[in-house]
Design a protein around this motif. Sequence first.
Motif, short mmCIF file in Angstrom:
data_model
loop_
_atom_site.label_atom_id
_atom_site.label_comp_id
_atom_site.label_asym_id
_atom_site.label_seq_id
_atom_site.Cartn_x
_atom_site.Cartn_y
_atom_site.Cartn_z
N SER A 1 -8.94 -3.20 -13.31
CA SER A 1 -7.91 -4.17 -12.93
C SER A 1 -6.56 -3.47 -12.74
N ALA A 2 -6.24 -2.53 -13.63
CA ALA A 2 -4.97 -1.80 -13.52
C ALA A 2 -4.90 -1.02 -12.21
N VAL A 3 -6.01 -0.40 -11.83
CA VAL A 3 -6.05 0.35 -10.57
C VAL A 3 -5.93 -0.63 -9.40
N CYS A 4 -6.62 -1.76 -9.47
CA CYS A 4 -6.57 -2.75 -8.39
C CYS A 4 -5.18 -3.34 -8.21
N GLN A 5 -4.39 -3.36 -9.26
CA GLN A 5 -3.05 -3.91 -9.19
C GLN A 5 -1.98 -2.84 -8.98
N SER A 6 -2.41 -1.64 -8.72
CA SER A 6 -1.50 -0.53 -8.50
C SER A 6 -0.53 -0.82 -7.35
N GLU A 7 0.75 -0.63 -7.61
CA GLU A 7 1.76 -0.87 -6.59
C GLU A 7 1.53 0.00 -5.35
N SER A 8 1.03 1.21 -5.54
CA SER A 8 0.82 2.10 -4.39
C SER A 8 -0.26 1.58 -3.44
N ILE A 9 -1.28 0.92 -3.97
CA ILE A 9 -2.31 0.32 -3.12
C ILE A 9 -1.69 -0.77 -2.26
N TRP A 10 -0.91 -1.63 -2.89
CA TRP A 10 -0.36 -2.77 -2.17
C TRP A 10 0.79 -2.38 -1.26
N LYS A 11 1.52 -1.34 -1.62
CA LYS A 11 2.58 -0.85 -0.72
C LYS A 11 1.96 -0.31 0.56
N SER A 12 0.93 0.51 0.44
CA SER A 12 0.29 1.07 1.64
C SER A 12 -0.36 -0.03 2.49
N ARG A 13 -0.98 -1.01 1.85
CA ARG A 13 -1.58 -2.13 2.60
C ARG A 13 -0.51 -2.94 3.32
N TYR A 14 0.59 -3.20 2.61
CA TYR A 14 1.68 -3.98 3.19
C TYR A 14 2.27 -3.26 4.41
N LEU A 15 2.56 -1.98 4.26
CA LEU A 15 3.16 -1.22 5.35
C LEU A 15 2.22 -1.11 6.55
N LYS A 16 0.92 -1.07 6.27
CA LYS A 16 -0.07 -0.98 7.35
C LYS A 16 -0.28 -2.33 8.04
N ASP B 1 3.14 -8.62 -5.14
CA ASP B 1 3.74 -9.93 -4.92
C ASP B 1 4.19 -10.11 -3.47
N LEU B 2 4.80 -9.07 -2.90
CA LEU B 2 5.26 -9.13 -1.52
C LEU B 2 4.07 -9.29 -0.57
N TYR B 3 3.02 -8.52 -0.82
CA TYR B 3 1.80 -8.62 0.00
C TYR B 3 1.21 -10.03 -0.13
N ALA B 4 1.14 -10.51 -1.35
CA ALA B 4 0.56 -11.84 -1.60
C ALA B 4 1.36 -12.94 -0.91
N SER B 5 2.66 -12.77 -0.80
CA SER B 5 3.49 -13.79 -0.16
C SER B 5 3.25 -13.88 1.34
N ARG B 6 2.69 -12.83 1.93
CA ARG B 6 2.46 -12.80 3.38
C ARG B 6 0.99 -12.89 3.75
N SER B 7 0.12 -13.00 2.77
CA SER B 7 -1.31 -13.05 3.06
C SER B 7 -1.99 -14.11 2.19
N SER B 8 -3.28 -14.17 2.31
CA SER B 8 -4.05 -15.14 1.53
C SER B 8 -4.79 -14.46 0.39
N ILE B 9 -4.09 -13.59 -0.30
CA ILE B 9 -4.72 -12.86 -1.41
C ILE B 9 -5.15 -13.84 -2.50
N PRO B 10 -6.32 -13.63 -3.07
CA PRO B 10 -6.78 -14.53 -4.13
C PRO B 10 -5.80 -14.58 -5.30
N LYS B 11 -5.55 -15.75 -5.80
CA LYS B 11 -4.60 -15.93 -6.90
C LYS B 11 -5.03 -15.18 -8.15
N THR B 12 -6.30 -14.90 -8.30
CA THR B 12 -6.78 -14.22 -9.50
C THR B 12 -6.26 -12.79 -9.59
N LEU B 13 -5.84 -12.20 -8.48
CA LEU B 13 -5.36 -10.83 -8.52
C LEU B 13 -3.87 -10.76 -8.80
N LYS B 14 -3.15 -11.82 -8.52
CA LYS B 14 -1.71 -11.82 -8.76
C LYS B 14 -1.45 -11.78 -10.26
#
Length: 84
Positions: A35-50, A70-83
Amino acid sequence: MIQLEKIPPWCLHDVISELPQDKIAMLAATNRQISAVCQSESIWKSRYLKEFPAVAFKTADSDVGIRWLDLYASRSSIPKTLKN
């Protein structure tokens, strides 16, 4: 059988970052380490920028304090369980 906990975090990071967001949410539910790896800011930063390049240029220079998940989630339909 492969035990995910025994895979180095940097390797997990590379694999997880390529998964669809719904699969990341499912994987995050397996245990705390994953879960900690899945919530890594670097994963979501790279996804957001891409995935949101038109918006990304505005945030890339001043990304101090940005919560990328949070920024990625605000612009997509990410499952609430990951937030957080």
